[in-house]
Design a protein around this motif. Sequence first.
Motif, PDB file in Angstrom:
ATOM      1  N   ASP A  55       2.446  11.928  -9.881  1.00  0.00           N
ATOM      2  CA  ASP A  55       1.856  13.185  -9.695  1.00  0.00           C
ATOM      3  C   ASP A  55       2.679  14.373  -9.762  1.00  0.00           C
ATOM      4  O   ASP A  55       2.355  15.438 -10.637  1.00  0.00           O
ATOM      5  CB  ASP A  55       0.889  13.382  -8.241  1.00  0.00           C
ATOM      6  CG  ASP A  55      -0.263  12.532  -8.443  1.00  0.00           C
ATOM      7  OD1 ASP A  55      -0.877  12.146  -9.504  1.00  0.00           O
ATOM      8  OD2 ASP A  55      -0.932  12.263  -7.115  1.00  0.00           O
ATOM      9  N   GLU A  78       2.566   1.948  -3.163  1.00  0.00           N
ATOM     10  CA  GLU A  78       1.691   2.167  -4.137  1.00  0.00           C
ATOM     11  C   GLU A  78       1.274   3.876  -4.176  1.00  0.00           C
ATOM     12  O   GLU A  78       1.304   4.470  -5.192  1.00  0.00           O
ATOM     13  CB  GLU A  78       0.018   1.519  -4.283  1.00  0.00           C
ATOM     14  CG  GLU A  78      -0.513   1.853  -5.398  1.00  0.00           C
ATOM     15  CD  GLU A  78      -0.010   1.731  -6.815  1.00  0.00           C
ATOM     16  OE1 GLU A  78      -0.472   2.503  -7.711  1.00  0.00           O
ATOM     17  OE2 GLU A  78       0.712   0.863  -6.980  1.00  0.00           O
ATOM     18  N   GLN A  79       1.354   4.250  -2.971  1.00  0.00           N
ATOM     19  CA  GLN A  79       1.145   5.632  -2.457  1.00  0.00           C
ATOM     20  C   GLN A  79       2.319   6.422  -3.122  1.00  0.00           C
ATOM     21  O   GLN A  79       2.165   7.609  -3.552  1.00  0.00           O
ATOM     22  CB  GLN A  79       0.899   5.608  -0.967  1.00  0.00           C
ATOM     23  CG  GLN A  79      -0.440   5.378  -0.646  1.00  0.00           C
ATOM     24  CD  GLN A  79      -0.459   5.793   0.764  1.00  0.00           C
ATOM     25  OE1 GLN A  79      -0.200   4.950   1.935  1.00  0.00           O
ATOM     26  NE2 GLN A  79      -0.918   7.046   1.326  1.00  0.00           N
ATOM     27  N   LYS A 118       1.004  -1.241  -0.168  1.00  0.00           N
ATOM     28  CA  LYS A 118       0.011   0.080  -0.007  1.00  0.00           C
ATOM     29  C   LYS A 118       0.909   1.088   0.268  1.00  0.00           C
ATOM     30  O   LYS A 118       0.438   2.144  -0.669  1.00  0.00           O
ATOM     31  CB  LYS A 118      -0.973   0.076   1.072  1.00  0.00           C
ATOM     32  CG  LYS A 118      -2.194   1.022   1.275  1.00  0.00           C
ATOM     33  CD  LYS A 118      -3.054   1.082   2.295  1.00  0.00           C
ATOM     34  CE  LYS A 118      -3.811   2.171   2.431  1.00  0.00           C
ATOM     35  NZ  LYS A 118      -4.957   2.081   3.467  1.00  0.00           N
ATOM     36  N   LEU A 119       2.018   1.310   0.676  1.00  0.00           N
ATOM     37  CA  LEU A 119       2.931   2.375   0.872  1.00  0.00           C
ATOM     38  C   LEU A 119       3.522   2.654  -0.407  1.00  0.00           C
ATOM     39  O   LEU A 119       3.858   3.570  -0.702  1.00  0.00           O
ATOM     40  CB  LEU A 119       3.658   2.066   2.117  1.00  0.00           C
ATOM     41  CG  LEU A 119       3.093   2.416   3.390  1.00  0.00           C
ATOM     42  CD1 LEU A 119       4.093   2.290   4.609  1.00  0.00           C
ATOM     43  CD2 LEU A 119       2.555   3.910   3.722  1.00  0.00           C
ATOM     44  N   GLU A 164       2.349   6.775  -6.632  1.00  0.00           N
ATOM     45  CA  GLU A 164       1.011   7.772  -7.015  1.00  0.00           C
ATOM     46  C   GLU A 164       1.722   9.278  -6.893  1.00  0.00           C
ATOM     47  O   GLU A 164       1.614  10.047  -7.810  1.00  0.00           O
ATOM     48  CB  GLU A 164      -0.043   7.379  -6.343  1.00  0.00           C
ATOM     49  CG  GLU A 164      -0.836   6.344  -6.691  1.00  0.00           C
ATOM     50  CD  GLU A 164      -1.953   6.159  -5.825  1.00  0.00           C
ATOM     51  OE1 GLU A 164      -2.070   6.792  -4.862  1.00  0.00           O
ATOM     52  OE2 GLU A 164      -2.735   5.094  -5.987  1.00  0.00           O
ATOM     53  N   PHE A 165       2.432   9.368  -5.963  1.00  0.00           N
ATOM     54  CA  PHE A 165       3.152  10.792  -5.534  1.00  0.00           C
ATOM     55  C   PHE A 165       4.099  11.054  -6.815  1.00  0.00           C
ATOM     56  O   PHE A 165       4.267  12.110  -7.186  1.00  0.00           O
ATOM     57  CB  PHE A 165       3.719  10.721  -4.230  1.00  0.00           C
ATOM     58  CG  PHE A 165       2.390  11.298  -3.077  1.00  0.00           C
ATOM     59  CD1 PHE A 165       2.137  12.508  -2.981  1.00  0.00           C
ATOM     60  CD2 PHE A 165       2.354  10.446  -1.858  1.00  0.00           C
ATOM     61  CE1 PHE A 165       1.333  12.844  -2.058  1.00  0.00           C
ATOM     62  CE2 PHE A 165       1.636  10.603  -1.164  1.00  0.00           C
ATOM     63  CZ  PHE A 165       0.941  11.962  -1.241  1.00  0.00           C
ATOM     64  N   PHE A 183       2.273  12.780   4.015  1.00  0.00           N
ATOM     65  CA  PHE A 183       2.735  11.416   3.710  1.00  0.00           C
ATOM     66  C   PHE A 183       3.939  10.924   4.319  1.00  0.00           C
ATOM     67  O   PHE A 183       4.205   9.994   4.963  1.00  0.00           O
ATOM     68  CB  PHE A 183       2.590  10.968   2.182  1.00  0.00           C
ATOM     69  CG  PHE A 183       3.144   9.813   1.931  1.00  0.00           C
ATOM     70  CD1 PHE A 183       2.246   8.575   1.921  1.00  0.00           C
ATOM     71  CD2 PHE A 183       4.304   9.778   1.077  1.00  0.00           C
ATOM     72  CE1 PHE A 183       2.938   7.428   1.861  1.00  0.00           C
ATOM     73  CE2 PHE A 183       4.934   8.309   0.936  1.00  0.00           C
ATOM     74  CZ  PHE A 183       4.191   7.211   1.343  1.00  0.00           C
ATOM     75  N   SER A 191       0.226  17.546   0.678  1.00  0.00           N
ATOM     76  CA  SER A 191      -0.300  16.167   0.754  1.00  0.00           C
ATOM     77  C   SER A 191       0.852  15.311   0.767  1.00  0.00           C
ATOM     78  O   SER A 191       0.851  14.295   1.617  1.00  0.00           O
ATOM     79  CB  SER A 191      -1.133  15.890  -0.508  1.00  0.00           C
ATOM     80  OG  SER A 191      -1.413  14.386  -0.454  1.00  0.00           O
TER      81      SER A 191
END
Length: 262
Positions: free
Chosen positions: A175, A167-168, A164-165, A171-172, A216, A212
């Motif tokens: 972005d 993948e986060q 999960k981390l 995503e960052f 994180f 954001s």
Amino acid sequence: MANQFVARSLDEIQFWSRIMKEHALFLSLGFTHDQKQLIEEAQQFITVFERIEEQLSKFTVNSDPQQIQSFNNQVYQAAASIWSYKRKVLGLTLRCEIRSNNYPLLVDHISREAAYFANRLKELNEGKLTPLPEAIIGENVFFLKIMADHAKFIGHLLDPSERKLVEQAREFSHDFDQLVFQAIDLDSMRPQSETRPLLDQFLDQNKVSVVSLRDFKKTARELIEACRIKSNIHPLLADHTFREAERFIEIIDLFEAKLKNN
């Protein structure tokens, strides 16, 4: 004006000297045991920037501007020297003359920060104290790329089981890559006359994204310090990237204030 020069100079040196010292530490930790010369050079830079921090503690906002100008020149030399060292390490790595745990992108990343620091000191001594509107996009491109790199490093240093981390972080990374491209596009199409609405929107969008990512990083730092996630991330590195996100937010705030006063 003199007090502003002193205050800005001391602030830049306080923030970036610690960053440079930590870069030297991270590089030294990434070398293999047989790369003794490179490790010794890194440790010498730790000492150099520790001494700069000691000198810094003797100055105040009421210090003599000429002394601060001289101090800026001294620190500039240290920043330029560590930049050269980092570029040397990058060259050795890209030519496969050394193999270490320091990613080429990481070495390039920290050399860009050394160049930024040196240039900032040069600008201060030239009297460029406050951010200029025409510098907004370029400055943001620099920091957006730094944030994108951080996300990539975090993603690669987390244990693969932390899905999960990871993948986060990806995503960052995506972005912030998009924000970099958007900034480059804006710089290319920017009209020569009225830019204020474009810049306001640009800064607002960037700030939302950086806040954001900062949050994180803060969560990741706390989890790493508490040994609640699996990774190869040094707790100091987690804090290091968090502080740089905080710095970017401060710079965005400076730009926003400058635009409002124009």
